[in-house]
Write a protein that holds these residues in place. Structure first.
Motif, short mmCIF file in Angstrom:
data_model
loop_
_atom_site.label_atom_id
_atom_site.label_comp_id
_atom_site.label_asym_id
_atom_site.label_seq_id
_atom_site.Cartn_x
_atom_site.Cartn_y
_atom_site.Cartn_z
N GLN A 107 0.82 -1.22 0.00
CA GLN A 107 0.00 0.00 0.00
C GLN A 107 0.85 1.26 0.00
O GLN A 107 0.46 2.29 -0.56
CB GLN A 107 -0.91 0.01 1.24
N GLY A 108 2.02 1.18 0.64
CA GLY A 108 2.86 2.37 0.76
C GLY A 108 3.70 2.66 -0.47
O GLY A 108 4.19 3.78 -0.62
N ASP A 327 6.87 10.78 2.55
CA ASP A 327 6.65 11.95 3.39
C ASP A 327 7.96 12.72 3.57
O ASP A 327 9.04 12.11 3.64
CB ASP A 327 6.13 11.54 4.77
N LYS A 417 2.63 15.97 4.42
CA LYS A 417 2.47 14.53 4.63
C LYS A 417 1.46 14.00 3.62
O LYS A 417 0.46 14.66 3.32
CB LYS A 417 1.98 14.24 6.05
N LEU A 418 1.73 12.82 3.09
CA LEU A 418 0.85 12.26 2.07
C LEU A 418 -0.57 12.08 2.60
O LEU A 418 -1.55 12.33 1.89
CB LEU A 418 1.40 10.91 1.60
N SER A 419 -0.68 11.65 3.86
CA SER A 419 -2.02 11.43 4.42
C SER A 419 -2.81 12.73 4.49
O SER A 419 -4.01 12.76 4.17
CB SER A 419 -1.90 10.80 5.81
N GLU A 420 -2.16 13.83 4.88
CA GLU A 420 -2.87 15.11 4.96
C GLU A 420 -3.23 15.61 3.57
O GLU A 420 -4.33 16.12 3.35
CB GLU A 420 -2.02 16.15 5.69
N ARG A 422 -3.80 13.85 0.85
CA ARG A 422 -4.84 13.06 0.21
C ARG A 422 -6.18 13.15 0.93
O ARG A 422 -7.21 12.80 0.36
CB ARG A 422 -4.36 11.62 0.05
N ARG A 423 -6.15 13.58 2.19
CA ARG A 423 -7.41 13.92 2.86
C ARG A 423 -7.95 15.25 2.36
O ARG A 423 -9.15 15.50 2.43
CB ARG A 423 -7.21 13.96 4.37
N ALA A 446 -14.02 6.95 3.23
CA ALA A 446 -12.98 7.83 3.77
C ALA A 446 -13.15 8.09 5.26
O ALA A 446 -12.19 8.43 5.95
CB ALA A 446 -12.95 9.15 3.01
N LYS A 447 -14.39 7.95 5.77
CA LYS A 447 -14.68 8.20 7.18
C LYS A 447 -15.56 7.09 7.73
O LYS A 447 -16.76 7.29 7.97
CB LYS A 447 -15.35 9.57 7.35
#
Length: 591
Positions: A107-108, A327, A417-420, A422-423, A446-447
């Motif tokens: 996944q990463g 990241d 950060k990738l997570s931030e 893509r959110r 997503a949630k």
């Protein structure tokens, strides 16, 4: 074996040992329990000797010795159960740890890796290769206990009768030599089998995922031929491995039996002459018989180890891959939404990018520069292959530009950060993928766990609520594989609802109405307008009605922005814009 093969073998065993170090405690407990099993097993022949020599030939206390033998056998049986429990527990823990680590790594890894990787190969490493490791680890406590039993039996035999022990154990060095040669021969054969199994898995995966295309072209025979080729390759390589086993394993079986023949001949003669008791011969013979299975198991365990080492080499190819998109060491944070300062500003500055296809850089963007204000909606229009969808992929950092930069609210995407990131960027892709789950879970992807009222509201905004209520279980209806139990338009509306629930500061609609019948497009166009209001939106579209939803349209041509203005302005003033729209006038409908 070549030096290269030896190096590969050593690397595989090094990885295997490093993996086993993570569970030294549990494996040691299993080995300790195995030692207790060994003591129980080794005690039985000695008690049998005493039962014969004393209980039968002398004082007649056979019941006493029989009860002791039963007690020793019970101890061995109890600890055999405990040993098996520890063996399976540790092997499954090892498999679980590796599977979770491998899954996280897959996944990463960046999208560019997945562009080139075969899904079947990844599935093979995640399943059959890890099972090979599990199959070896489960044998470790058993193997250790059997080794200790071999050592204990050898010591007892030499104390009982050194000459007879030397004669009976003479084949042991030859067993060791056979085992080493077997290990060297079987490794490349096992590795070849595992590689062919991965190729077979890839054919099966492609056939299952592309079954509609295969049936549409009547190409079942083509895929059947591919499968037959891979199955024949597996059979061929497996037979090579079987031939190696057929050469070595019988010798590992036969050599201990030669010692047994020597004991029966020489030991029987010594009993007749009175130099050895009958009980001693029975015990000696029993001990020698106890060596046959452990000695054979040595070869089997080596084979298991070679398979596990080969499997770990293949797994490590994935684990050692370095993601190209990572990241930053010191990430920056985006400004919070809901403040007086609006958010969602986008800036593309001289962006150049090309895909690496067959070691050739296929250039798509040639210095793209575009500014999008917070809350502004911009439609990106261009011919097929002009790079419209590439912009969405760069915005999500599926790839990074070769030169130039992209900023969100003044911060370069590579500093987030990738997570931030893509959110903060929600995309409705042209190729809609839904998961084998309920409608509600797909919308709340997503949630997860969000209130059902939010899910229903998003479905209504996306124009999906009406057809969802007609499904057998409504929002609790489980969708089929990839959501193919729904029509293309229905899948896309659920995807739009999914993006609404995510509530991103930037929304990208990548041809999001392409699968909707033009006669029904109006049903979600108003919903899209509501979702886009006050939110920065990039609309990648072919249909004029969808383009009109945007505040501004830009023409993408030869990798740069060739024109910018409202849809009607460009229609009136730009011939290239009119040509592009005319070329894409025929709608794509999947209903």
């Amino acid at each position: 074996m070549t030096e290269e093969s030896k190096g590969v073998t050593r690397e595989g065993w090094r990885l295997l040992i490093a993996t086993l170090r993570l569970q030294v405690r549990g494996l040691s407990m299993g080995a300790g329990v195995g030692l207790a099993w060994t003591l129980g097993k080794v005690a039985v022949p000695q008690l049998t000797r005493l039962a014969i020599d004393k209980g039968i030939e002398k004082d007649g206390s056979l019941i006493f010795w029989t009860m002791l033998i039963l007690a020793a056998a019970t101890v061995a049986g109890f600890f055999a159960a405990c040993r098996r429990y520890f063996a399976f527990r540790e092997s499954r823990l090892t498999e679980t740890y590796l599977r979770e680590r491998l899954f996280a790594q897959i996944q990463g890894l960046h999208v560019g890796f997945h562009d080139k990787a075969q899904t079947g190969q990844l599935m093979s490493r995640s399943s059959s290769d890890l099972q090979q490791v599990q199959g070896f680890v489960v044998n470790i406590p058993i193997f250790v206990s059997q080794i200790t039993m071999v050592l204990g039996v050898v010591v007892i035999l030499f104390f009982s009768d050194p000459i007879l022990a030397a004669v009976s154990l003479a084949p042991l060095p030859f067993i060791n030599v056979s085992a080493r040669r077997f290990s060297n021969k079987i490794h490349p054969a096992v590795l070849a089998v595992q590689q062919e199994q991965a190729q077979l898995a890839n054919v099966v995966e492609e056939t299952v995922s592309g079954v509609r295309v295969i049936k549409g072209f009547g190409a079942e025979g083509v895929q059947q031929a591919k499968l037959q080729t891979e199955a024949d390759d597996i059979r061929r390589e497996s037979m090579k491995a079987a031939y190696i086993r057929s050469r070595f394993l019988p010798a590992i079986d036969l050599l201990p039996s030669l010692g047994l023949v020597a004991v029966l001949g020489l030991g029987g003669h010594r009993v007749i002459t009175g130099d050895m008791t009958l009980g001693g011969l029975v015990a000696f013979n029993t001990y020698l018989t106890m060596l046959i299975w452990p000695m054979r198991n040595i070869g089997m365990t080596i084979a298991f180890g070679q398979r596990a080492a080969s499997a770990l080499l293949r797994v490590n190819e994935i684990l050692s891959a370095e993601p190209a998109i990572t990241d930053p060491s010191k990430p920056k944070r985006l400004p919070k939404t809901g403040l007086a300062q609006p958010t969602g500003a986008l800036s593309f500055q001289n962006v150049r990018f090309g895909y690496d296809i067959g070691h050739t850089d296929v250039r798509v963007l040639e210095g793209l520069t575009l500014e999008v204000q917070p809350g502004e909606s911009v439609a990106i229009v261009g011919a097929t292959g002009s790079g419209k969808s590439t912009i969405a992929r760069l915005l999500l950092r599926f790839y990074d530009p070769q030169t130039g930069g992209i900023a969100l609210d003044g911060i370069d995407l590579r500093e987030l950060k990738l997570s931030e990131l893509r959110r903060s960027v929600g995309v409705v892709f042209e190729d809609t993928l839904l998961f084998h789950d309920t409608v509600s879970s797909n919308i709340a992807f997503a949630k997860p766990g969000i209130d059902s009222d939010v899910v229903v509201r998003a479905a209504k905004l996306a124009g999906a609520h009406e057809f969802i209520m007609q499904l057998p279980e409504k929002y609790d209806t489980v969708l089929g594989e990839r959501g193919f139990s729904l029509s293309g338009g229905q899948r896309q509306r659920i995807a739009i609802a999914r993006a609404i629930v995510a509530d991103p500061r930037v929304l990208v609609l990548d041809d999001a109405t392409s699968a909707v019948d033009p006669t029904k497009e109006h049903e979600i166009r108003d919903a899209l307008a509501t979702v886009m209001r006050g939110r920065t939106t990039l609309v990648i579209a072919h249909r004029p009605a969808t383009i009109e939803l945007a505040d501004r349209a830009v023409l993408l041509d030869e990798g740069i922005i060739a024109a910018s203005g409202s849809h009607h302005q460009l229609l009136e003033t730009n011939e290239k814009y009119r040509e592009v729209l005319a070329a894409m006038a025929t709608p794509k409908v999947v209903e």
